[in-house]
Design a protein around this motif. Structure first.
Motif, PDB file in Angstrom:
ATOM      1  N   GLU A   6      35.811  15.870 -10.303  1.00  0.00           N
ATOM      2  CA  GLU A   6      35.780  14.740  -9.380  1.00  0.00           C
ATOM      3  C   GLU A   6      34.388  14.646  -8.764  1.00  0.00           C
ATOM      4  O   GLU A   6      34.048  15.403  -7.851  1.00  0.00           O
ATOM      5  N   GLY A  12      38.443  13.283  -1.411  1.00  0.00           N
ATOM      6  CA  GLY A  12      39.385  13.680  -2.461  1.00  0.00           C
ATOM      7  C   GLY A  12      40.512  12.703  -2.696  1.00  0.00           C
ATOM      8  O   GLY A  12      41.632  13.095  -3.038  1.00  0.00           O
ATOM      9  N   ARG A  15      41.671  12.776  -6.239  1.00  0.00           N
ATOM     10  CA  ARG A  15      42.511  13.958  -6.420  1.00  0.00           C
ATOM     11  C   ARG A  15      43.932  13.702  -5.909  1.00  0.00           C
ATOM     12  O   ARG A  15      44.912  14.088  -6.549  1.00  0.00           O
ATOM     13  N   CYS A  24      42.213  20.212 -10.583  1.00  0.00           N
ATOM     14  CA  CYS A  24      40.808  19.879 -10.330  1.00  0.00           C
ATOM     15  C   CYS A  24      39.962  21.129 -10.527  1.00  0.00           C
ATOM     16  O   CYS A  24      40.109  22.121  -9.795  1.00  0.00           O
ATOM     17  N   ALA A  27      34.677  19.710  -7.825  1.00  0.00           N
ATOM     18  CA  ALA A  27      34.477  18.506  -7.030  1.00  0.00           C
ATOM     19  C   ALA A  27      33.098  18.564  -6.393  1.00  0.00           C
ATOM     20  O   ALA A  27      32.595  19.644  -6.069  1.00  0.00           O
ATOM     21  N   TRP A  42      41.926  20.235   0.616  1.00  0.00           N
ATOM     22  CA  TRP A  42      42.166  20.748  -0.726  1.00  0.00           C
ATOM     23  C   TRP A  42      41.700  22.189  -0.932  1.00  0.00           C
ATOM     24  O   TRP A  42      41.915  22.749  -1.999  1.00  0.00           O
TER      25      TRP A  42
END
Length: 381
Positions: A6, A12, A15, A24, A27, A42
């Motif tokens: 990502e 997020g 996500r 994931c 990121a 997250w």
């Protein structure tokens, strides 16, 4: 379990849209405040707070099925300065794409790449920027197509966005995922015009992606409103009168018509600079009562923050849209942890991608291109 990277992750929201059935692996966002929000929701394991230009493939673990990139829109926006893909912000597409090319050289290219941006990307530099993105995908061995999806189908916010989906040549595409001709529901006139300007050799890799009709939206803007929100207060009578005084006759009449109904109605207001009729410009308050919020914008760069107006007969109240209301307009659940400061929370929401739109794309296109794989835990079992 399907896997993804990502990029330009913000808080997020992609996500959140992909959901628990996706893993994931990585990121990234360059903004420490957004990265902090990402970690709050997250965890820290996947987030790397860094300029994308400073990343290398060593930062990207394993092999991701999908790379999602909601790259900055400022230079492509109709409200921007028109720098396009050569701009300081939107130009970060290129270092992101160089990472994708390096992954390809290492035999780790994502099967699917999803790019998200404002619809101004279609018209920037008379369509040349869009053609450059298409050329980049084609040159890297991706077939591709684009869709314009308005989040208003899923949440009560007018928010059309461009989604470009590229898929590796070797990936099997089921016949029901494509169609021969554009569908007006998902392929706007601006998109079709931009497609027509794409050079023919590149256009040969184009796909008209097929999406079903969206479900009927069941939630209205008034359903999201907090009576006693945090971080914002109801305006004084004087402040509300000042906002009413900024309205032209058309918008004052909208308010009067709603007052005549004698029932509680909730509207949204943006302050916009308009011609004053005498060669100058003046700030106006413009209201709508159609149960749909205007497109959330970031409060930086001079954009106004959205207001709400609650009318019940002679009683009129106004205030800023609250951070939680902004988050709800993006499809985030109420257990999503928002920044404490108002501007940080509003900026996070205004810069994001609507969660249910991501879910819709994942369910109807991306997950059909990428078969699910067993997770490490599944294999161990």
């Amino acid at each position: 379990m399907r896997t993804f990277y990502e990029f330009f992750a913000g808080g997020g929201m992609a996500r959140a849209g992909f959901g628990d059935k996706w893993d994931c692996l990585f990121a990234n966002d360059f903004d420490p405040k957004k990265a902090s929000s990402y970690v709050s929701n997250w965890g820290s394991a996947d987030m790397v707070c860094s300029d994308v230009a400073k990343l290398t493939t060593e930062d990207l673990p394993s092999n991701a099925d999908v790379a999602w990139a909601s790259f900055p829109c400022q230079d492509l926006s109709l409200a921007g300065a028109g720098a396009g893909l050569k701009g300081e912000r939107s130009g970060t597409f290129w270092p992101f794409w160089n990472l994708m090319l390096s992954l390809k050289d290492e035999g780790r290219a994502p099967k699917v790449v999803v790019l998200e941006n404002v619809c101004g990307a279609l018209t920037s530099h008379d369509g040349k920027d869009f053609s450059e993105i298409c050329s980049a995908l084609s040159s890297a061995g991706y077939k591709f197509g684009a869709l314009v999806i308005d989040a208003v189908h899923f949440v009560p916010q007018s928010r059309p966005r461009l989604f470009i989906i590229g898929v590796e040549q070797k990936v099997n595409i089921a016949p029901d995922l494509t169609m021969q001709n554009p569908n007006p529901a998902w392929h706007s006139p601006a998109l079709i015009k931009a497609y027509e300007k794409v050079p023919s050799p590149i256009k040969s890799q184009w796909i008209w992606w097929n999406l079903p009709n969206p479900p009927l939206r069941e939630i209205n803007f008034s359903d999201l409103i907090e009576e006693n929100p945090n971080n914002v207060s109801w305006h004084s009578r004087i402040e509300t009168e000042k906002i009413l005084g900024m309205m032209n006759n058309l918008h004052r009449e909208k308010v009067r018509r709603v007052q005549d109904l004698g029932v509680l109605k909730v509207g949204t207001i943006y302050k916009r600079t308009r011609p004053d009729g005498y060669g100058g410009r003046v700030q106006r308050a413009e209201v709508r009562f159609d149960e749909i919020a205007g497109c959330l914008r970031t409060p930086s760069g001079g954009s106004s923050r959205q207001l709400i107006m609650v009318v019940e007969g002679e009683n009129i109240r106004t205030r800023l849209l609250s951070p939680r209301e902004a988050a709800r307009l993006m499809g985030l659940s109420d257990d999503y942890c928002l920044p404490e400061k108002y501007n940080d929370a509003y900026h996070l929401a205004g810069d994001g991608v609507a969660v249910p739109v991501v879910r819709f794309l994942a369910e109807h296109i991306v997950e059909k291109l990428v078969p699910s794989r067993l997770s490490t835990t599944d294999r161990a079992a």
